[in-house]
Structure formats: structure tokens, C-alpha cells
Design a protein around this motif. Structure first.
Motif, PDB file in Angstrom:
ATOM      1  N   HIS A 378       0.776  -1.170  -0.104  1.00  0.00           N
ATOM      2  CA  HIS A 378      -0.006   0.101  -0.093  1.00  0.00           C
ATOM      3  C   HIS A 378       0.797   1.207   0.002  1.00  0.00           C
ATOM      4  O   HIS A 378       1.872   1.364   0.624  1.00  0.00           O
ATOM      5  CB  HIS A 378      -1.014  -0.114   1.180  1.00  0.00           C
ATOM      6  CG  HIS A 378      -0.365  -0.002   2.433  1.00  0.00           C
ATOM      7  ND1 HIS A 378       0.146   1.250   3.138  1.00  0.00           N
ATOM      8  CD2 HIS A 378       0.094  -0.962   3.489  1.00  0.00           C
ATOM      9  CE1 HIS A 378       0.564   0.976   4.297  1.00  0.00           C
ATOM     10  NE2 HIS A 378       0.651  -0.568   4.579  1.00  0.00           N
ATOM     11  N   LYS A 379       0.477   2.248  -0.936  1.00  0.00           N
ATOM     12  CA  LYS A 379       1.243   3.316  -0.732  1.00  0.00           C
ATOM     13  C   LYS A 379       0.096   4.281  -1.170  1.00  0.00           C
ATOM     14  O   LYS A 379      -0.195   4.411  -2.718  1.00  0.00           O
ATOM     15  CB  LYS A 379       2.387   3.489  -1.753  1.00  0.00           C
ATOM     16  CG  LYS A 379       3.324   4.523  -1.471  1.00  0.00           C
ATOM     17  CD  LYS A 379       4.647   4.239  -2.133  1.00  0.00           C
ATOM     18  CE  LYS A 379       5.541   3.372  -1.234  1.00  0.00           C
ATOM     19  NZ  LYS A 379       6.818   3.338  -1.776  1.00  0.00           N
ATOM     20  N   TYR A 380      -0.551   5.171  -0.388  1.00  0.00           N
ATOM     21  CA  TYR A 380      -1.960   6.069  -0.920  1.00  0.00           C
ATOM     22  C   TYR A 380      -1.423   7.237  -1.671  1.00  0.00           C
ATOM     23  O   TYR A 380      -2.289   7.399  -2.442  1.00  0.00           O
ATOM     24  CB  TYR A 380      -2.371   6.468   0.480  1.00  0.00           C
ATOM     25  CG  TYR A 380      -2.825   5.624   1.398  1.00  0.00           C
ATOM     26  CD1 TYR A 380      -3.884   4.591   1.127  1.00  0.00           C
ATOM     27  CD2 TYR A 380      -2.095   5.423   2.538  1.00  0.00           C
ATOM     28  CE1 TYR A 380      -3.923   3.836   2.441  1.00  0.00           C
ATOM     29  CE2 TYR A 380      -2.336   4.332   3.628  1.00  0.00           C
ATOM     30  CZ  TYR A 380      -3.559   3.471   3.579  1.00  0.00           C
ATOM     31  OH  TYR A 380      -3.531   2.702   4.423  1.00  0.00           O
ATOM     32  N   CYS A 381      -0.460   7.659  -1.875  1.00  0.00           N
ATOM     33  CA  CYS A 381      -0.063   8.575  -2.565  1.00  0.00           C
ATOM     34  C   CYS A 381       0.440   8.362  -3.981  1.00  0.00           C
ATOM     35  O   CYS A 381       0.574   9.396  -4.636  1.00  0.00           O
ATOM     36  CB  CYS A 381       1.024   9.730  -2.059  1.00  0.00           C
ATOM     37  SG  CYS A 381       0.145  10.586  -0.560  1.00  0.00           S
ATOM     38  N   SER A 382       0.713   7.256  -4.392  1.00  0.00           N
ATOM     39  CA  SER A 382       1.023   6.649  -5.608  1.00  0.00           C
ATOM     40  C   SER A 382      -0.146   6.489  -6.446  1.00  0.00           C
ATOM     41  O   SER A 382      -1.269   6.152  -5.938  1.00  0.00           O
ATOM     42  CB  SER A 382       1.892   5.666  -5.587  1.00  0.00           C
ATOM     43  OG  SER A 382       1.145   4.253  -5.420  1.00  0.00           O
ATOM     44  N   ILE A 383       0.102   6.106  -7.719  1.00  0.00           N
ATOM     45  CA  ILE A 383      -1.037   5.838  -8.685  1.00  0.00           C
ATOM     46  C   ILE A 383      -0.988   4.389  -8.966  1.00  0.00           C
ATOM     47  O   ILE A 383      -1.830   3.728  -9.700  1.00  0.00           O
ATOM     48  CB  ILE A 383      -1.031   6.421  -9.817  1.00  0.00           C
ATOM     49  CG1 ILE A 383       0.192   6.403 -10.614  1.00  0.00           C
ATOM     50  CG2 ILE A 383      -1.707   7.928  -9.832  1.00  0.00           C
ATOM     51  CD1 ILE A 383       0.272   7.120 -11.970  1.00  0.00           C
ATOM     52  N   GLY A 384      -0.243   3.457  -8.189  1.00  0.00           N
ATOM     53  CA  GLY A 384      -0.227   2.111  -7.807  1.00  0.00           C
ATOM     54  C   GLY A 384       0.912   1.456  -8.474  1.00  0.00           C
ATOM     55  O   GLY A 384       1.750   1.995  -9.123  1.00  0.00           O
TER      56      GLY A 384
END
Length: 458
Positions: A378-384
Motif C-alpha cells: 500500500h502506498k496511498y499517494c502513488s497511482i499504484g
């Protein structure tokens, strides 16, 4: 919409750090590969998207709900309605290869009309119902549109362009007494027998969606049945597989327009293969959306940054957000970069709701990257992370050379969801897709050391 930048911005990284990425980044080729396992796509060359979607078994009950009237369509009636509409369209003269314009807002009819057209081997071209006369005339001309579904007030305009236009009511029961909707009711409720099905191949055109791409000039993006099948497998079904809860129990709030590739991929095509329930709003109203979340027990809310900002503002003003949004499991945001500040504000007011971002273009059938907040990643500020079966390059804007992780450059994508071509525009097609199948997106990104994609402007 592509983001333009005259030069890339680099973030220094060490040679030793690059070597740790051998499993998903190749120093020799500059290619980033998905960290997810590859997914086997259907190999039958004669598989069409209608057969593919309705071959999936699920225990979903309610398919579509019109939020303004409460009218709903169960899954048990969805395919029969599509087949009935297809029979009516066949009797009207719609045949394989014809292009049918959908000039419609979100409605319970949109998926039915969409699939009935593709059932016949015809092609859908969708556009914003608020489009100007000039825009409509251009798309009708470009696509050689013969038939259209639209609102009553647009019928004369389309008829004057030589298009057989059919007025569509807001839902099946509403306005049933209005004589203007009689042709539509005859189509969907007629008893014409089952329409003959032509041979439809995965490589046949299914949809023509308009996009500015990387040039700022609107162009017709030609997407095939195979592109749509890949989208369902690599985007919608794959995302659902990352979570433990049953897809058929999920309730989605559809605010993102169905005439946009984001809404089309989710609400018109993909989610119907999973048995999820879709609650439809014709236009966004923040307070009304919150009421619908509570009333229908909405679990998933796909949206865009301006709607996310409104949702956060409403949640800030709520006295008890856990009671107001207690059914909500996930908010997903796409179509444009989201600021770190609004994400932080989101978690302050809705800490119990999962938040993910994604990236896709009309030219990639909405497939690109997607965030998944599981225990492993998980990495909320990325677009995945890159979607399964997808590859990427980050290209130096000046030299045209591929860049390693943590360097910003232009994103290039390759995979089974990439468009076939731009309609009637070989020059633009060659500018967008090179001889090896790489699509230039025009967007500036980098991949971090864990494989997450970061927008320059996020």
C-alpha cells in the motif's frame, strides 16, 4: 488528459539500488514489468465482449438501480433485456459494422443499449450529452453514424444530420406515457424473436471513444472486443481478486460518466461480470451522494479529484462520519492527479475507508496502474503498481532514452489493452504507437524503489 512538460526531472539513485529491482526492471532494455503474476487471457479468436461478460457465473441479485426513482433491474432480466433490444435494433436495420452513437447521461438503460449494439456486431461511439452542436456534428461525420440514442431534445438535431435518433427515457417505467419514448419502448419490449448473431472476433472494433491523447486534439480511439476483454481481466476482475470480500455483495455508486472510459470500463462492462450492484446518479450532488451511500449501503465509490474534494468537505461537516459512511469500504480516485493534502484530509475524516488511486487512458482501455491496499502493499499517494500483463518505460523527454527508477520522464505503456488505432488518422496513430507497440502517454511519472508509479504533479 496528457500532461506536457518540456524536460524531465531526475531524482538521484545509486547503481546498487537499481540492481535490487532485477525482478521487475531491466537495466538492459529499460522496461518495467508488472510485479503481479501474469493473467491468462482468453485465446478464442471468436470471443466477443457480450459473450465473455455474461459467461461469468456469480450470485449477484440486483444489477442496476436508478437513484432518482429507485427503479432497479435484476441480473435475471439483464441479458433478456439486452437480447430483446438487439432484436429490435436488428429489425430497425442495425447490422454488423454500423456505428451507433450514445449521447446519453448515466442511466439504467446505458448498459442495456451498449451490449445490445455489440450483440449485433455493431459499434458504439459514446460522447458527452452536453457536447456542442459542432462537436456532435464532427463525431457523427468522423464515425459515419447512422443511428443514435439520446434525449428527446436532441432528436431533431441528429435527424437533421441524417441520423436515425431514438429518445431514451430516464428509466424503463418513468415517462412511459410520453409518446416521444414510444420507439424506445417498442425496441426494448418488442417480441421480434432472437436476433441472428454474426461472427464476431476479438480483433473486431467494439467501441470508438474520443480522447485528446497527447496532442490536445480530439481523436477517435478504436477499441476492440479483445481490448475490452483484457480490461475486464486485468483491471476490474483482478482488482476484485485482491480483496477477501465477495464482489457480488459490493454496491458501487456510479457518478463518473458512462460515456468516459473510466465509467464505461467499470459501470457499463466490468462490474456486471462480477455480480456487483451499481447505483446510478445522472449528475453529481455531494449531499445527495452521501444520502445514497447510507440508503443503499454503498461499499465502493469510484470518483475523480473534484468529487473527492467535495466528499471530504461534506465529511468534515458531518457530526458522526462513522454512522454517515459506515457502509463505505473503499474510495478509488482516477482520471487526474490527486494532491497529497486532500488525501491526508480524507484519512482525517474517513479513517475507516480504504483509499486507492489508479491510472489509465482511453487509449489503454483504462488499464495502466492501480493501487491495492493489502497487507503486502500500500502506498496511498502513488497511482499504484503496473497492472498484470502490462509493461512500461519512463523515457527521457530530450534524449528519448529509457530511465531507471526514481527518475521522472514520459510514461510509455505496452500491453493487451492498448488501442488498435486512432480513427481515420494514421499520422496520429504512428506518433502515438511505435512499431513495437509502445504507446506514448504524454504523462510524466517515475517508478519508486518498490515499483509504485508516482505522478509528477501528485
Amino acid at each position: 488528459m496528457a500532461t506536457s512538460l518540456s524536460s524531465h526531472i531526475s531524482l538521484q539513485t545509486s547503481e546498487s539500488k537499481i540492481s535490487d529491482f532485477a525482478n521487475w526492471y531491466s537495466r538492459e532494455t529499460g522496461i518495467y514489468s508488472s510485479k503481479h503474476p501474469s493473467i491468462s487471457l482468453p485465446t478464442d479468436p471468436f470471443l466477443d465482449i457480450v459473450s465473455f461478460v455474461f459467461s461469468h457465473k456469480h450470485d449477484g441479485v440486483t444489477a442496476l438501480i436508478d437513484s432518482s426513482s429507485g427503479y432497479s433491474i435484476p441480473y435475471s432480466k439483464l441479458l433478456p433485456l439486452i437480447q430483446s433490444m438487439a432484436s429490435g435494433l436488428h429489425r430497425l436495420g442495425v447490422s454488423q459494422g454500423n456505428i451507433v452513437l450514445l449521447l446519453l447521461p448515466n442511466s439504467s438503460h446505458f448498459p442495456i443499449i451498449f451490449f445490445s449494439i455489440l450483440y449485433l456486431g455493431a459499434i458504439v461511439s459514446a460522447m458527452n450529452p452536453l457536447s456542442s452542436t459542432i462537436e456532435i456534428k464532427k463525431q457523427v461525420s468522423d464515425c459515419s453514424v447512422r443511428f443514435a440514442f439520446t434525449s428527446l431534445e436532441k432528436i431533431d438535431q441528429l435527424n437533421n444530420l441524417g441520423v436515425h435518433a431514438i429518445g431514451v427515457p430516464q428509466n424503463i417505467d418513468f415517462d412511459s406515457e410520453n409518446i416521444g419514448f414510444s420507439p424506445f419502448h417498442e425496441l426494448i419490449g418488442g417480441r421480434f424473436g432472437k436476433a441472428p448473431r454474426p461472427v464476431i472476433r476479438q480483433q473486431d472494433t467494439a467501441v470508438i471513444m474520443y480522447s485528446s491523447g497527447t496532442t490536445g486534439v480530439s481523436k477517435g480511439v478504436v477499441l476492440t472486443h479483445g481490448n475490452l476483454i483484457a480490461m475486464v481481466e486485468l483491471f476490474v476482475k483482478f482488482e476484485a481478486s485482491q480483496y477477501e470480500y465477495s464482489s457480488s455483495k459490493n454496491v458501487y455508486l456510479a457518478v463518473v460518466p458512462m460515456f468516459h472510459i473510466y465509467g464505461l470500463s467499470l459501470f457499463v462492462v466490468g462490474l456486471l461480470s462480477l455480480g456487483s450492484t451499481i447505483v446510478l446518479m445522472r449528475r453529481f450532488d455531494g449531499n445527495e451522494a452521501v444520502k445514497l451511500i447510507d440508503y443503499y449501503g454503498v461499499t465502493h465509490f469510484p470518483l475523480v479529484p473534484p468529487i473527492l474534494t467535495t466528499l471530504v468537505m461534506i465529511a468534515k461537516g458531518a457530526t458522526n462520519t462513522e454512522n454517515s459512511f459506515k457502509s463505505l469500504k473503499q474510495v478509488s480516485c482516477g482520471a487526474a492527479p490527486t494532491s497529497r493534502k486532500i488525501i491526508e484530509d480524507f484519512f482525517q475524516v474517513l479513517p475507516h475507508v480504504d483509499f486507492i488511486q489508479g491510472y489509465g487512458m482511453t487509449e489503454t482501455t483504462a488499464v495502466g496502474t492501480r493501487g491495492f491496499n493489502t497487507q503486502q502493499c500500500h502506498k496511498y499517494c502513488s497511482i499504484g503498481l503496473l497492472a498484470p500483463n502490462m509493461q512500461a518505460k519512463v523515457m527521457d523527454w530530450n534524449s528519448g532514452s529509457p530511465l531507471p527508477s526514481e527518475y521522472y520522464g514520459e510514461l510509455w505503456l505496452k500491453g493487451p489493452a492498448i488501442m488498435q488505432r486512432y480513427l481515420n488518422n494514421d499520422v496520429a496513430t504512428k506518433m502515438a504507437i511505435d512499431k513495437d507497440g509502445w504507446l506514448r502517454t504524454g504523462d510524466i511519472v517515475c517508478f519508486d524503489e518498490d515499483g509504485y508509479c508516482m505522478y509528477l504533479t501528485a
